[in-house]
Motif scaffolding. Structure first.
Motif, PDB file in Angstrom:
ATOM      1  N   GLU A   1       0.806  -1.238   0.000  1.00 13.85           N
ATOM      2  CA  GLU A   1       0.000   0.000   0.000  1.00 13.85           C
ATOM      3  C   GLU A   1       0.826   1.270   0.000  1.00 13.85           C
ATOM      4  O   GLU A   1       0.409   2.292  -0.530  1.00 13.85           O
ATOM      5  N   ARG A   2       1.987   1.233   0.666  1.00 15.99           N
ATOM      6  CA  ARG A   2       2.737   2.487   0.805  1.00 15.99           C
ATOM      7  C   ARG A   2       4.227   2.189   0.979  1.00 15.99           C
ATOM      8  O   ARG A   2       4.594   1.215   1.617  1.00 15.99           O
ATOM      9  N   VAL A   3       5.045   3.067   0.403  1.00 11.17           N
ATOM     10  CA  VAL A   3       6.507   2.912   0.492  1.00 11.17           C
ATOM     11  C   VAL A   3       7.108   4.223   0.982  1.00 11.17           C
ATOM     12  O   VAL A   3       6.711   5.308   0.531  1.00 11.17           O
ATOM     13  N   TYR A   4       8.041   4.112   1.919  1.00  9.09           N
ATOM     14  CA  TYR A   4       8.800   5.295   2.332  1.00  9.09           C
ATOM     15  C   TYR A   4      10.286   4.934   2.289  1.00  9.09           C
ATOM     16  O   TYR A   4      10.687   3.911   2.822  1.00  9.09           O
ATOM     17  N   ALA A   5      11.096   5.767   1.651  1.00  8.37           N
ATOM     18  CA  ALA A   5      12.505   5.390   1.440  1.00  8.37           C
ATOM     19  C   ALA A   5      13.483   6.521   1.746  1.00  8.37           C
ATOM     20  O   ALA A   5      13.177   7.695   1.526  1.00  8.37           O
ATOM     21  N   GLU A   6      14.637   6.144   2.260  1.00  9.09           N
ATOM     22  CA  GLU A   6      15.813   7.013   2.298  1.00  9.09           C
ATOM     23  C   GLU A   6      16.784   6.455   1.271  1.00  9.09           C
ATOM     24  O   GLU A   6      17.164   5.284   1.350  1.00  9.09           O
TER      25      GLU A   6
ATOM     26  N   VAL B   1       6.621  -7.235 -12.486  1.00  9.10           N
ATOM     27  CA  VAL B   1       6.043  -5.876 -12.470  1.00  9.10           C
ATOM     28  C   VAL B   1       5.784  -5.430 -11.030  1.00  9.10           C
ATOM     29  O   VAL B   1       6.040  -4.273 -10.666  1.00  9.10           O
ATOM     30  N   ARG B   2       5.280  -6.348 -10.190  1.00 11.88           N
ATOM     31  CA  ARG B   2       5.008  -5.980  -8.782  1.00 11.88           C
ATOM     32  C   ARG B   2       6.289  -5.530  -8.083  1.00 11.88           C
ATOM     33  O   ARG B   2       6.285  -4.593  -7.285  1.00 11.88           O
ATOM     34  N   VAL B   3       7.401  -6.174  -8.397  1.00 15.43           N
ATOM     35  CA  VAL B   3       8.689  -5.747  -7.823  1.00 15.43           C
ATOM     36  C   VAL B   3       9.023  -4.332  -8.310  1.00 15.43           C
ATOM     37  O   VAL B   3       9.432  -3.463  -7.524  1.00 15.43           O
ATOM     38  N   LEU B   4       8.797  -4.096  -9.610  1.00 12.88           N
ATOM     39  CA  LEU B   4       9.157  -2.794 -10.189  1.00 12.88           C
ATOM     40  C   LEU B   4       8.255  -1.669  -9.681  1.00 12.88           C
ATOM     41  O   LEU B   4       8.676  -0.510  -9.616  1.00 12.88           O
ATOM     42  N   GLU B   5       7.014  -1.990  -9.309  1.00 11.30           N
ATOM     43  CA  GLU B   5       6.147  -0.952  -8.721  1.00 11.30           C
ATOM     44  C   GLU B   5       6.788  -0.446  -7.433  1.00 11.30           C
ATOM     45  O   GLU B   5       6.701   0.743  -7.105  1.00 11.30           O
ATOM     46  N   ILE B   6       7.438  -1.342  -6.723  1.00 10.40           N
ATOM     47  CA  ILE B   6       8.074  -0.912  -5.463  1.00 10.40           C
ATOM     48  C   ILE B   6       9.380  -0.178  -5.745  1.00 10.40           C
ATOM     49  O   ILE B   6       9.657   0.848  -5.109  1.00 10.40           O
ATOM     50  N   THR B   7      10.190  -0.654  -6.705  1.00  8.88           N
ATOM     51  CA  THR B   7      11.431   0.093  -6.986  1.00  8.88           C
ATOM     52  C   THR B   7      11.097   1.493  -7.511  1.00  8.88           C
ATOM     53  O   THR B   7      11.751   2.464  -7.144  1.00  8.88           O
ATOM     54  N   ASP B   8      10.058   1.621  -8.344  1.00  6.54           N
ATOM     55  CA  ASP B   8       9.613   2.961  -8.780  1.00  6.54           C
ATOM     56  C   ASP B   8       9.343   3.843  -7.551  1.00  6.54           C
ATOM     57  O   ASP B   8       9.777   4.994  -7.485  1.00  6.54           O
TER      58      ASP B   8
ATOM     59  N   VAL C   1      10.335   3.449  -4.425  1.00  6.48           N
ATOM     60  CA  VAL C   1      11.537   3.704  -3.610  1.00  6.48           C
ATOM     61  C   VAL C   1      12.292   4.898  -4.190  1.00  6.48           C
ATOM     62  O   VAL C   1      12.666   5.834  -3.469  1.00  6.48           O
ATOM     63  N   PHE C   2      12.488   4.898  -5.507  1.00  7.02           N
ATOM     64  CA  PHE C   2      13.239   6.014  -6.115  1.00  7.02           C
ATOM     65  C   PHE C   2      12.459   7.325  -5.975  1.00  7.02           C
ATOM     66  O   PHE C   2      13.050   8.372  -5.688  1.00  7.02           O
ATOM     67  N   GLU C   3      11.142   7.264  -6.155  1.00  2.87           N
ATOM     68  CA  GLU C   3      10.351   8.503  -6.040  1.00  2.87           C
ATOM     69  C   GLU C   3      10.370   9.023  -4.603  1.00  2.87           C
ATOM     70  O   GLU C   3      10.596  10.222  -4.364  1.00  2.87           O
ATOM     71  N   SER C   4      10.190   8.147  -3.644  1.00  3.73           N
ATOM     72  CA  SER C   4      10.201   8.571  -2.247  1.00  3.73           C
ATOM     73  C   SER C   4      11.579   9.113  -1.859  1.00  3.73           C
ATOM     74  O   SER C   4      11.687  10.110  -1.145  1.00  3.73           O
TER      75      SER C   4
END
Ligand SMILES: NC(=O)c1ccc[n+]([C@@H]2O[C@H](COP(=O)([O-])OP(=O)(O)OC[C@H]3O[C@@H](n4cnc5c(N)ncnc54)[C@H](O)[C@@H]3O)[C@@H](O)[C@H]2O)c1
Length: 345
Positions: free
Chosen positions: A193-198, A324-331, A333-336
């Protein structure tokens, strides 16, 4: 046994040759042709792995050879365009991770494969390692009870060559982080549902480290780390829940378990899993190494599944949709990492 399937290879570097070696262990493949922009590499692969024809580009190989299936193992930014050419030519595709650099490009590949009715398998290896299978078995037996948290990571040393360059899709998140992300998604099996990244970057502009959380439906939270700052290599997954915890490390034959739900594991227990991932030693030239050989058997099992999926007309164990599900998260991570804000999926 059915007739052998005619295989082509695009990208004749280290992994292309290891995969060919692994494929040969299935004894179900005919090594028809290989292609690399570097013709010398194509010639080496042909000589070492038995491909009959060599080409200097994917397009030439696809239009001049009769093939049933193609392995794509190029540098990261070339995976999706080469993969797309393969499925548009109506061939089944085994494509190395991360398959594409964005979820949108990954989805285009999946859609094109669906339109042509061909299979796509993405080369996520961890589910084929004996230790990770043991982890899966313990989870299926209810060892952790109600899942609460996953902590996982893949840390390596400094990355050079194309792996250090952003335009080629370098950086540890794509190279090794996608392996761990696939595994986390496979353990949690809920909607992210949600990703937060440093995210910190190298001077060249690829990720140096990504520390991020993924919040899943129902409040399960995973915390994941990737980095290229380690003097060595360390990859692990810890799965924790209401009844206990399970842990596996990438390079270790031991799986750790403690569970109030399974009497045999009430005490903290270390299970040594026989290393069935070790394959036979076959000379593959300069790039061959003990680490490379270590996974040949696991890769052979990947191919056995891919071949069965083609013959039985079913999905392979790791699908393009999984990629694709993996790439939704890498997208995300980079955006966050860029914005400093959480990203809703
Ligand atoms: N599953 C695993 O455990 C695992 C392990 C290592 C690498 N890999 C993956 O395998 C892939 C290749 O990695 P590698 O270590 O072999 O890299 P490499 O640099 O050794 O080889 C890549 C090859 O692709 C060729 N190439 C580049 N663009 C091309 C194009 N458009 N057409 C044809 N050939 C092209 C290059 O000339 C090179 O020979 C990557 O996706 C990597 O992430 C997976």
């Amino acid at each position: 046994m059915d007739e052998k399937l005619r295989f082509g290879l695009i990208g004749c570097g280290g992994q292309g040759r290891y995969l060919s070696e692994a494929l040969s262990l299935t004894k179900q493949a005919d090594f028809a042709a290989c292609a690399d922009l570097d013709l010398e590499r194509a010639a080496t692969a042909a000589q070492q792995c038995g491909y009959r024809e060599t080409f200097g580009s994917a397009a030439e190989m696809l239009s001049n050879t009769d093939l049933d299936a193609v392995i794509v193992a190029t540098i990261h930014d070339q995976l999706q365009p080469c993969g797309l050419a393969v499925v548009e030519a109506g061939k089944h595709l085994f494509i190395e991770k991360p398959m594409a650099l964005t979820a949108a490009d990954g989805q285009r590949l999946v859609d094109a494969a669906r339109a042509k009715n061909v299979k796509v398998m993405v080369g996520y290896t961890l589910p084929f390692l004996s230790t990770r299978r043991k982890l899966r078995q313990l989870l299926d037996e209810g060892a952790v009870g109600e899942l609460a948290h996953v902590f996982a990571g893949q840390l390596i040393g400094g990355m050079g060559g194309w792996l250090g360059q952003p335009e080629h899709g370098g950086g540890p998140l794509f190279y090794i982080g996608t392996h761990v992300l696939y595994q986390v998604l496979d353990v949690v099996r809920r909607k992210a549902e949600r990703v937060y990244a440093e995210v910190t970057l190298t001077d060249a502009g690829v990720d140096r480290e990504c520390l991020f959380t993924v919040r899943f439906e129902g409040g399960v939270v995973a915390q994941i780390a990737t980095s290229q700052r380690l003097g060595g290599r360390y990859g692990w997954i810890d799965v924790l829940g209401s009844a206990g915890r399970v842990r596996s490390e990438w390079e270790s034959p031991d799986v750790f378990v403690q569970s109030t739900a399974i009497p045999a594991y009430r005490q903290e227990t270390l299970i040594r899993v026989p290393d069935e991932s070790v394959g036979p030693k076959v000379a593959l030239g300069d790039k061959a190494s003990v680490t490379g050989f270590k996974y040949v058997r696991a890769w052979a099992e990947e191919f056995a599944d891919f071949l069965a999926a083609i013959r039985e007309d079913r999905d392979p164990a790791v699908t393009g949709e999984d990629g694709v599900r993996v790439l939704e998260i890498t997208d995300a991570v980079f955006e966050s990492g860029r914005t400093g804000l959480p990203v809703a999926l």
